[in-house]
Scaffold this motif. Structure first.
Motif, PDB file in Angstrom:
ATOM      1  N   CYS A  21       0.833  -1.213   0.000  1.00  0.00           N
ATOM      2  CA  CYS A  21       0.000   0.000   0.000  1.00  0.00           C
ATOM      3  C   CYS A  21       0.864   1.259   0.000  1.00  0.00           C
ATOM      4  N   VAL A  22       1.935   1.245   0.780  1.00  0.00           N
ATOM      5  CA  VAL A  22       2.831   2.402   0.856  1.00  0.00           C
ATOM      6  C   VAL A  22       3.532   2.617  -0.485  1.00  0.00           C
ATOM      7  N   PHE A  23       3.968   1.534  -1.120  1.00  0.00           N
ATOM      8  CA  PHE A  23       4.603   1.646  -2.429  1.00  0.00           C
ATOM      9  C   PHE A  23       3.632   2.235  -3.452  1.00  0.00           C
ATOM     10  N   ALA A  24       2.395   1.732  -3.459  1.00  0.00           N
ATOM     11  CA  ALA A  24       1.391   2.238  -4.396  1.00  0.00           C
ATOM     12  C   ALA A  24       1.096   3.716  -4.144  1.00  0.00           C
ATOM     13  N   LEU A  25       1.011   4.092  -2.876  1.00  0.00           N
ATOM     14  CA  LEU A  25       0.745   5.491  -2.528  1.00  0.00           C
ATOM     15  C   LEU A  25       1.902   6.388  -2.956  1.00  0.00           C
ATOM     16  N   ALA A  26       3.134   5.945  -2.707  1.00  0.00           N
ATOM     17  CA  ALA A  26       4.307   6.741  -3.085  1.00  0.00           C
ATOM     18  C   ALA A  26       4.366   6.949  -4.595  1.00  0.00           C
ATOM     19  N   MET A  27       4.060   5.907  -5.353  1.00  0.00           N
ATOM     20  CA  MET A  27       4.067   6.017  -6.811  1.00  0.00           C
ATOM     21  C   MET A  27       2.986   6.970  -7.302  1.00  0.00           C
ATOM     22  N   ALA A  28       1.797   6.895  -6.685  1.00  0.00           N
ATOM     23  CA  ALA A  28       0.672   7.734  -7.113  1.00  0.00           C
ATOM     24  C   ALA A  28       0.909   9.203  -6.782  1.00  0.00           C
ATOM     25  N   ILE A  29       1.378   9.471  -5.559  1.00  0.00           N
ATOM     26  CA  ILE A  29       1.577  10.868  -5.141  1.00  0.00           C
ATOM     27  C   ILE A  29       2.695  11.522  -5.946  1.00  0.00           C
ATOM     28  N   THR A  30       3.692  10.738  -6.324  1.00  0.00           N
ATOM     29  CA  THR A  30       4.803  11.287  -7.101  1.00  0.00           C
ATOM     30  C   THR A  30       4.309  11.913  -8.404  1.00  0.00           C
ATOM     31  N   PHE A  31       3.284  11.321  -9.002  1.00  0.00           N
ATOM     32  CA  PHE A  31       2.753  11.809 -10.273  1.00  0.00           C
ATOM     33  C   PHE A  31       2.030  13.144 -10.124  1.00  0.00           C
ATOM     34  N   MET A  32       1.643  13.504  -8.918  1.00  0.00           N
ATOM     35  CA  MET A  32       0.870  14.723  -8.699  1.00  0.00           C
ATOM     36  C   MET A  32       1.686  15.996  -8.889  1.00  0.00           C
ATOM     37  N   GLY A  33       2.972  15.855  -9.191  1.00  0.00           N
ATOM     38  CA  GLY A  33       3.781  17.035  -9.452  1.00  0.00           C
ATOM     39  C   GLY A  33       3.410  17.736 -10.755  1.00  0.00           C
ATOM     40  N   PHE A  34       2.696  17.017 -11.625  1.00  0.00           N
ATOM     41  CA  PHE A  34       2.268  17.618 -12.885  1.00  0.00           C
ATOM     42  C   PHE A  34       0.998  18.434 -12.665  1.00  0.00           C
ATOM     43  N   LYS A  35       1.007  19.671 -13.138  1.00  0.00           N
ATOM     44  CA  LYS A  35      -0.157  20.545 -12.994  1.00  0.00           C
ATOM     45  C   LYS A  35      -0.425  21.264 -14.305  1.00  0.00           C
ATOM     46  N   LEU A  36      -1.688  21.257 -14.715  1.00  0.00           N
ATOM     47  CA  LEU A  36      -2.083  21.986 -15.913  1.00  0.00           C
ATOM     48  C   LEU A  36      -2.335  23.446 -15.568  1.00  0.00           C
ATOM     49  N   PRO A  37      -2.007  24.364 -16.478  1.00  0.00           N
ATOM     50  CA  PRO A  37      -2.330  25.772 -16.213  1.00  0.00           C
ATOM     51  C   PRO A  37      -3.833  25.973 -16.149  1.00  0.00           C
ATOM     52  N   GLU A  38      -4.280  26.907 -15.316  1.00  0.00           N
ATOM     53  CA  GLU A  38      -5.710  27.143 -15.133  1.00  0.00           C
ATOM     54  C   GLU A  38      -6.384  27.580 -16.421  1.00  0.00           C
ATOM     55  N   THR A  39      -5.628  28.227 -17.296  1.00  0.00           N
ATOM     56  CA  THR A  39      -6.200  28.738 -18.550  1.00  0.00           C
ATOM     57  C   THR A  39      -5.874  27.822 -19.724  1.00  0.00           C
ATOM     58  N   PHE A  66       9.860   7.170 -10.426  1.00  0.00           N
ATOM     59  CA  PHE A  66       8.977   6.003 -10.528  1.00  0.00           C
ATOM     60  C   PHE A  66       9.796   4.724 -10.695  1.00  0.00           C
ATOM     61  N   ILE A  67      10.813   4.772 -11.563  1.00  0.00           N
ATOM     62  CA  ILE A  67      11.644   3.592 -11.803  1.00  0.00           C
ATOM     63  C   ILE A  67      12.406   3.197 -10.539  1.00  0.00           C
ATOM     64  N   LEU A  68      12.922   4.197  -9.806  1.00  0.00           N
ATOM     65  CA  LEU A  68      13.641   3.900  -8.570  1.00  0.00           C
ATOM     66  C   LEU A  68      12.736   3.221  -7.558  1.00  0.00           C
ATOM     67  N   VAL A  69      11.514   3.756  -7.394  1.00  0.00           N
ATOM     68  CA  VAL A  69      10.559   3.145  -6.467  1.00  0.00           C
ATOM     69  C   VAL A  69      10.194   1.748  -6.952  1.00  0.00           C
ATOM     70  N   ALA A  70      10.057   1.586  -8.276  1.00  0.00           N
ATOM     71  CA  ALA A  70       9.718   0.271  -8.830  1.00  0.00           C
ATOM     72  C   ALA A  70      10.817  -0.749  -8.548  1.00  0.00           C
ATOM     73  N   PHE A  71      12.079  -0.326  -8.685  1.00  0.00           N
ATOM     74  CA  PHE A  71      13.197  -1.229  -8.381  1.00  0.00           C
ATOM     75  C   PHE A  71      13.188  -1.622  -6.903  1.00  0.00           C
ATOM     76  N   TYR A  72      12.894  -0.664  -6.038  1.00  0.00           N
ATOM     77  CA  TYR A  72      12.809  -0.973  -4.609  1.00  0.00           C
ATOM     78  C   TYR A  72      11.639  -1.912  -4.323  1.00  0.00           C
ATOM     79  N   TRP A  73      10.540  -1.732  -5.049  1.00  0.00           N
ATOM     80  CA  TRP A  73       9.386  -2.621  -4.858  1.00  0.00           C
ATOM     81  C   TRP A  73       9.734  -4.048  -5.276  1.00  0.00           C
ATOM     82  N   ILE A  74      10.455  -4.188  -6.391  1.00  0.00           N
ATOM     83  CA  ILE A  74      10.881  -5.518  -6.844  1.00  0.00           C
ATOM     84  C   ILE A  74      11.769  -6.170  -5.790  1.00  0.00           C
ATOM     85  N   ASN A  75      12.725  -5.392  -5.275  1.00  0.00           N
ATOM     86  CA  ASN A  75      13.611  -5.907  -4.227  1.00  0.00           C
ATOM     87  C   ASN A  75      12.813  -6.281  -2.979  1.00  0.00           C
ATOM     88  N   HIS A  76      11.812  -5.448  -2.665  1.00  0.00           N
ATOM     89  CA  HIS A  76      10.955  -5.704  -1.510  1.00  0.00           C
ATOM     90  C   HIS A  76      10.195  -7.019  -1.665  1.00  0.00           C
TER      91      HIS A  76
END
Length: 221
Positions: A21-39, A66-76
Motif C-alpha cells: 500500500c505504501v509503495f502504491a501510494l508513493a508512486m501515485a503521489i509522485t505523479f501529482m507534481g504535474f499541474k495543468l495551467p488554469e487557462t 517512478f523507476i527507482l521506487v519500482a526497483f525498490y518494490w521488486i527488491n521488496h
C-alpha cells in the motif's frame, strides 16, 4: 519445545500488505507534481506545444523517481518471498524504511521545483540512499543465522540479495558529488541501475552454475 511463530507469521503478512500500500501510494503521489495551467482551454496551439515541451524535464524527473521506487518494490517483493516471520526489531527497521519511502513524493516535488539546484538533487539522492541502506539492513538482520528466513535458504541467494540491495544506494552516493558539479548530469547516473542489474544478474547466474558443477561431477564420480 518449538517456539510458536504463528503470530510472527501473521505479522509478516500484514507488513507485506502495508508495504504494498505504501509503495502504491508513493508512486501515485509522485505523479501529482504535474499541474495543468488554469487557462489551459484558452491556450493557442503554439502555447500548448510550448507548455508540453516545458514539461519534458519534469516528466524525466518523474520517470526516474517512478523507476527507482519500482526497483525498490521488486527488491521488496523478493525479500518478502523468503521471509518466514518477523519480530519487533525487524518491524522497526521496516517502519523506518517505509517512512523514508513516503518522503519520496516530497523529495521528487522539491526536484520538480528546483531542478537546477544541486542541494535539491542531493536531498533526493540522500533519500534514495537511506531507503536502500534500510532495505539492506533489513535483509542482513533477517538472514543473520537465518533469524527470519528458512533454515534451508541457500547462502548464494542470501549473498546475491545483499549485493542487489546495494545497487540503488551506491548509485545515489555516486550521484551526490556529480550533482554538486552538474545537477542535470546527475540524473544520468540513474541509468546505471538497469545496466548494473543486468550485468549483476548474469554474473550471479554464472557463479551459481560454477558452484553447482563441481557438486555434480562429484556425484558422477
Amino acid at each position: 519445545m518449538q517456539p510458536d511463530h504463528s503470530n510472527s507469521q501473521t505479522a509478516i503478512h500484514h507488513l507485506a500488505r502495508l508495504s504494498d500500500c505504501v509503495f502504491a501510494l508513493a508512486m501515485a503521489i509522485t505523479f501529482m507534481g504535474f499541474k495543468l495551467p488554469e487557462t489551459v482551454q484558452l491556450l493557442s496551439n503554439l502555447e500548448v506545444n510550448q507548455f508540453l515541451t516545458g514539461q519534458l524535464k519534469s516528466l524525466g524527473i518523474y520517470i526516474i523517481a517512478f523507476i527507482l521506487v519500482a526497483f525498490y518494490w521488486i527488491n521488496h517483493t523478493q525479500q518478502f518471498s523468503y521471509f518466514k516471520r518477523t519480530n519487533e526489531t525487524h518491524l522497526f527497521i521496516y517502519t523506518l524504511y517505509l517512512m523514508c519511502l513516503l518522503v519520496i513524493p516530497f523529495s521528487n516535488d522539491l526536484v520538480f521545483r528546483l531542478s537546477s539546484n544541486p542541494f535539491a538533487k542531493i536531498w533526493f539522492n540522500t533519500n534514495i540512499f537511506l531507503i536502500g541502506l534500510l532495505s539492506f539492513t533489513s535483509w542482513i538482520y533477517a538472514t543473520h543465522q537465518n533469524r527470519l528466513v528458512g533454515e534451508d535458504l541457500d547462502i548464494q541467494i542470501i549473498r546475491s540479495m545483499q549485493v542487489k540491495a546495494l545497487i540503488e544506494p551506491v548509485c545515489a552516493l555516486i550521484s551526490i558529488p556529480v550533482a554538486l558539479v552538474s545537477p542535470d548530469f546527475s540524473d544520468l547516473v540513474w541509468l546505471l541501475i538497469p545496466v548494473v542489474s543486468l550485468v549483476l544478474n548474469k554474473a550471479l547466474r554464472q557463479t551459481s552454475r560454477s558452484n553447482v558443477m563441481p557438486v555434480s561431477n562429484q556425484l558422477v564420480e
